[in-house]
Scaffold this motif. Structure first.
Motif, PDB file in Angstrom:
ATOM      1  N   HIS A   2       0.849  -1.192   0.000  1.00  0.00           N
ATOM      2  CA  HIS A   2       0.000   0.000   0.000  1.00  0.00           C
ATOM      3  C   HIS A   2       0.887   1.246   0.000  1.00  0.00           C
ATOM      4  CE1 HIS A   2      -2.951   2.905   1.470  1.00  0.00           C
ATOM      5  NE2 HIS A   2      -3.849   2.085   0.980  1.00  0.00           N
ATOM      6  N   PRO A   3       0.492   2.294  -0.729  1.00  0.00           N
ATOM      7  CA  PRO A   3       1.335   3.501  -0.792  1.00  0.00           C
ATOM      8  C   PRO A   3       1.689   4.075   0.578  1.00  0.00           C
ATOM      9  CG  PRO A   3      -0.438   3.647  -2.399  1.00  0.00           C
ATOM     10  CD  PRO A   3      -0.686   2.405  -1.590  1.00  0.00           C
ATOM     11  N   SER A   4       0.753   4.007   1.528  1.00  0.00           N
ATOM     12  CA  SER A   4       1.056   4.567   2.847  1.00  0.00           C
ATOM     13  C   SER A   4       2.115   3.741   3.567  1.00  0.00           C
ATOM     14  CB  SER A   4      -0.208   4.687   3.695  1.00  0.00           C
ATOM     15  OG  SER A   4      -0.804   3.435   3.898  1.00  0.00           O
ATOM     16  N   GLN A   5       2.161   2.432   3.279  1.00  0.00           N
ATOM     17  CA  GLN A   5       3.223   1.621   3.883  1.00  0.00           C
ATOM     18  C   GLN A   5       4.578   2.082   3.377  1.00  0.00           C
ATOM     19  OE1 GLN A   5       2.016  -2.443   2.995  1.00  0.00           O
ATOM     20  NE2 GLN A   5       1.956  -2.830   5.188  1.00  0.00           N
ATOM     21  N   SER A   6       4.662   2.337   2.068  1.00  0.00           N
ATOM     22  CA  SER A   6       5.962   2.732   1.536  1.00  0.00           C
ATOM     23  C   SER A   6       6.368   4.099   2.078  1.00  0.00           C
ATOM     24  CB  SER A   6       5.958   2.716   0.009  1.00  0.00           C
ATOM     25  OG  SER A   6       5.037   3.636  -0.513  1.00  0.00           O
ATOM     26  N   GLU A   7       5.406   4.993   2.312  1.00  0.00           N
ATOM     27  CA  GLU A   7       5.746   6.305   2.887  1.00  0.00           C
ATOM     28  C   GLU A   7       6.311   6.120   4.291  1.00  0.00           C
ATOM     29  OE1 GLU A   7       3.678  10.353   4.624  1.00  0.00           O
ATOM     30  OE2 GLU A   7       2.543   9.180   3.171  1.00  0.00           O
ATOM     31  N   LEU A   9       7.578   3.404   5.586  1.00  0.00           N
ATOM     32  CA  LEU A   9       8.806   2.615   5.550  1.00  0.00           C
ATOM     33  C   LEU A   9      10.030   3.455   5.194  1.00  0.00           C
ATOM     34  CD1 LEU A   9       7.616  -0.718   3.919  1.00  0.00           C
ATOM     35  CD2 LEU A   9       8.569  -0.424   6.223  1.00  0.00           C
ATOM     36  N   LYS A  10       9.820   4.596   4.573  1.00  0.00           N
ATOM     37  CA  LYS A  10      10.931   5.485   4.234  1.00  0.00           C
ATOM     38  C   LYS A  10      11.448   6.242   5.447  1.00  0.00           C
ATOM     39  CE  LYS A  10       9.496   6.180  -0.539  1.00  0.00           C
ATOM     40  NZ  LYS A  10       8.912   7.128  -1.502  1.00  0.00           N
ATOM     41  N   LEU A  11      10.658   6.265   6.524  1.00  0.00           N
ATOM     42  CA  LEU A  11      11.074   6.986   7.728  1.00  0.00           C
ATOM     43  C   LEU A  11      12.123   6.181   8.475  1.00  0.00           C
ATOM     44  CD1 LEU A  11       7.615   8.239   9.032  1.00  0.00           C
ATOM     45  CD2 LEU A  11       9.277   9.461   7.620  1.00  0.00           C
ATOM     46  N   LYS A  12      13.059   6.888   9.062  1.00  0.00           N
ATOM     47  CA  LYS A  12      14.107   6.262   9.862  1.00  0.00           C
ATOM     48  C   LYS A  12      13.464   5.510  11.018  1.00  0.00           C
ATOM     49  CE  LYS A  12      17.985   8.829   9.871  1.00  0.00           C
ATOM     50  NZ  LYS A  12      18.842   8.459   8.917  1.00  0.00           N
ATOM     51  N   ASN A  13      14.016   4.364  11.373  1.00  0.00           N
ATOM     52  CA  ASN A  13      13.621   3.543  12.526  1.00  0.00           C
ATOM     53  C   ASN A  13      12.407   2.651  12.301  1.00  0.00           C
ATOM     54  OD1 ASN A  13      15.592   4.943  14.162  1.00  0.00           O
ATOM     55  ND2 ASN A  13      14.103   6.582  14.385  1.00  0.00           N
ATOM     56  N   LEU A  14      11.681   2.805  11.195  1.00  0.00           N
ATOM     57  CA  LEU A  14      10.447   2.055  11.017  1.00  0.00           C
ATOM     58  C   LEU A  14      10.612   0.957   9.976  1.00  0.00           C
ATOM     59  CD1 LEU A  14       7.774   4.890  11.050  1.00  0.00           C
ATOM     60  CD2 LEU A  14       8.723   3.583  12.970  1.00  0.00           C
ATOM     61  N   GLY A  15      10.384  -0.269  10.409  1.00  0.00           N
ATOM     62  CA  GLY A  15      10.375  -1.414   9.514  1.00  0.00           C
ATOM     63  C   GLY A  15       8.947  -1.861   9.275  1.00  0.00           C
ATOM     64  N   LEU A  16       8.779  -2.951   8.563  1.00  0.00           N
ATOM     65  CA  LEU A  16       7.458  -3.432   8.200  1.00  0.00           C
ATOM     66  C   LEU A  16       6.614  -3.760   9.438  1.00  0.00           C
ATOM     67  CD1 LEU A  16       5.557  -3.986   5.888  1.00  0.00           C
ATOM     68  CD2 LEU A  16       6.493  -6.299   5.735  1.00  0.00           C
ATOM     69  N   ALA A  17       7.213  -4.387  10.437  1.00  0.00           N
ATOM     70  CA  ALA A  17       6.451  -4.724  11.649  1.00  0.00           C
ATOM     71  C   ALA A  17       5.949  -3.454  12.339  1.00  0.00           C
ATOM     72  CB  ALA A  17       7.307  -5.550  12.604  1.00  0.00           C
ATOM     73  N   SER A  18       6.800  -2.449  12.450  1.00  0.00           N
ATOM     74  CA  SER A  18       6.399  -1.181  13.070  1.00  0.00           C
ATOM     75  C   SER A  18       5.299  -0.505  12.267  1.00  0.00           C
ATOM     76  CB  SER A  18       7.590  -0.234  13.191  1.00  0.00           C
ATOM     77  OG  SER A  18       8.593  -0.790  13.989  1.00  0.00           O
ATOM     78  N   VAL A  19       5.438  -0.509  10.959  1.00  0.00           N
ATOM     79  CA  VAL A  19       4.434   0.111  10.094  1.00  0.00           C
ATOM     80  C   VAL A  19       3.094  -0.602  10.248  1.00  0.00           C
ATOM     81  CG1 VAL A  19       3.779   0.489   7.675  1.00  0.00           C
ATOM     82  CG2 VAL A  19       6.074   1.091   8.467  1.00  0.00           C
ATOM     83  N   ASN A  20       3.115  -1.923  10.319  1.00  0.00           N
ATOM     84  CA  ASN A  20       1.872  -2.667  10.509  1.00  0.00           C
ATOM     85  C   ASN A  20       1.227  -2.338  11.848  1.00  0.00           C
ATOM     86  OD1 ASN A  20       1.900  -3.930   8.002  1.00  0.00           O
ATOM     87  ND2 ASN A  20       3.062  -5.681   8.758  1.00  0.00           N
ATOM     88  N   ILE A  21       2.041  -2.166  12.878  1.00  0.00           N
ATOM     89  CA  ILE A  21       1.517  -1.767  14.190  1.00  0.00           C
ATOM     90  C   ILE A  21       0.898  -0.372  14.089  1.00  0.00           C
ATOM     91  CG2 ILE A  21       2.188  -1.101  16.526  1.00  0.00           C
ATOM     92  CD1 ILE A  21       4.245  -3.424  16.412  1.00  0.00           C
ATOM     93  N   LEU A  22       1.578   0.542  13.421  1.00  0.00           N
ATOM     94  CA  LEU A  22       1.037   1.892  13.261  1.00  0.00           C
ATOM     95  C   LEU A  22      -0.287   1.864  12.496  1.00  0.00           C
ATOM     96  CD1 LEU A  22       4.302   3.902  12.554  1.00  0.00           C
ATOM     97  CD2 LEU A  22       2.905   3.955  14.633  1.00  0.00           C
ATOM     98  N   HIS A  23      -0.364   1.042  11.470  1.00  0.00           N
ATOM     99  CA  HIS A  23      -1.613   0.924  10.720  1.00  0.00           C
ATOM    100  C   HIS A  23      -2.734   0.416  11.625  1.00  0.00           C
ATOM    101  CE1 HIS A  23      -0.467   1.147   6.223  1.00  0.00           C
ATOM    102  NE2 HIS A  23       0.340   1.904   6.937  1.00  0.00           N
ATOM    103  N   SER A  24      -2.402  -0.460  12.560  1.00  0.00           N
ATOM    104  CA  SER A  24      -3.433  -1.033  13.443  1.00  0.00           C
ATOM    105  C   SER A  24      -4.046   0.015  14.369  1.00  0.00           C
ATOM    106  CB  SER A  24      -2.871  -2.201  14.260  1.00  0.00           C
ATOM    107  OG  SER A  24      -2.076  -1.735  15.338  1.00  0.00           O
ATOM    108  N   ILE A  25      -3.345   1.132  14.574  1.00  0.00           N
ATOM    109  CA  ILE A  25      -3.895   2.199  15.413  1.00  0.00           C
ATOM    110  C   ILE A  25      -4.318   3.409  14.573  1.00  0.00           C
ATOM    111  CG2 ILE A  25      -2.672   1.464  17.496  1.00  0.00           C
ATOM    112  CD1 ILE A  25      -0.764   3.927  16.996  1.00  0.00           C
ATOM    113  N   GLY A  26      -4.371   3.224  13.259  1.00  0.00           N
ATOM    114  CA  GLY A  26      -4.889   4.272  12.381  1.00  0.00           C
ATOM    115  C   GLY A  26      -3.870   5.268  11.861  1.00  0.00           C
ATOM    116  N   ILE A  27      -2.593   5.003  12.083  1.00  0.00           N
ATOM    117  CA  ILE A  27      -1.551   5.891  11.558  1.00  0.00           C
ATOM    118  C   ILE A  27      -1.083   5.324  10.229  1.00  0.00           C
ATOM    119  CG2 ILE A  27       0.776   6.798  11.914  1.00  0.00           C
ATOM    120  CD1 ILE A  27       0.156   6.830  14.911  1.00  0.00           C
ATOM    121  N   ARG A  28      -1.316   6.102   9.171  1.00  0.00           N
ATOM    122  CA  ARG A  28      -1.018   5.621   7.831  1.00  0.00           C
ATOM    123  C   ARG A  28      -0.020   6.495   7.076  1.00  0.00           C
ATOM    124  NH1 ARG A  28      -3.778   1.344   7.477  1.00  0.00           N
ATOM    125  NH2 ARG A  28      -5.831   1.104   8.363  1.00  0.00           N
ATOM    126  N   SER A  29       0.414   7.590   7.706  1.00  0.00           N
ATOM    127  CA  SER A  29       1.321   8.499   7.009  1.00  0.00           C
ATOM    128  C   SER A  29       2.169   9.259   8.026  1.00  0.00           C
ATOM    129  CB  SER A  29       0.527   9.504   6.163  1.00  0.00           C
ATOM    130  OG  SER A  29      -0.201  10.374   7.009  1.00  0.00           O
TER     131      SER A  29
END
Length: 94
Positions: A2-7, A9-29
């Motif tokens: 998903h485009p928001s995952q790639s956005e 994932l470009k941030l320092k410190n955030l991997g796929l697991a962290s991004v998935n956790i953020l998505h679970s709480i409604g943070i997509r960007s």
């Protein structure tokens, strides 16, 4: 991906697991994370029953600042930790 995952994932410190956790709480960007802030995001993660360490808190702050979490100023880390502790204490008064 998903485009928001790639956005995120470009941030320092955030991997796929962290991004998935953020998505679970409604943070997509980056903007979502910036608006909510690392402390509220961390508390939301913990409130969902996800066992996140303080490193996650520091990683979120570092992602917003484009700094590796380990390079954050120790005073900033202490400030973040204190704020989380204070807010969690008000949620769970003993």
């Amino acid at each position: 991906m998903h485009p928001s995952q790639s956005e995120l994932l470009k941030l320092k410190n955030l991997g796929l697991a962290s991004v998935n956790i953020l998505h679970s709480i409604g943070i997509r960007s980056y903007d979502d994370l910036h608006r909510i802030g690392p402390v509220e995001a961390f508390i939301s993660i913990r409130n969902r029953g996800i066992n996140a360490s303080r490193v996650m808190l520091y990683a979120l702050q570092g992602a917003l600042m484009d700094v590796h979490w380990n390079d954050l100023d120790p005073n900033l880390k202490q400030q973040l930790t204190s704020e989380v502790d204070r807010l969690l204490a008000t949620q769970n008064p003993e």
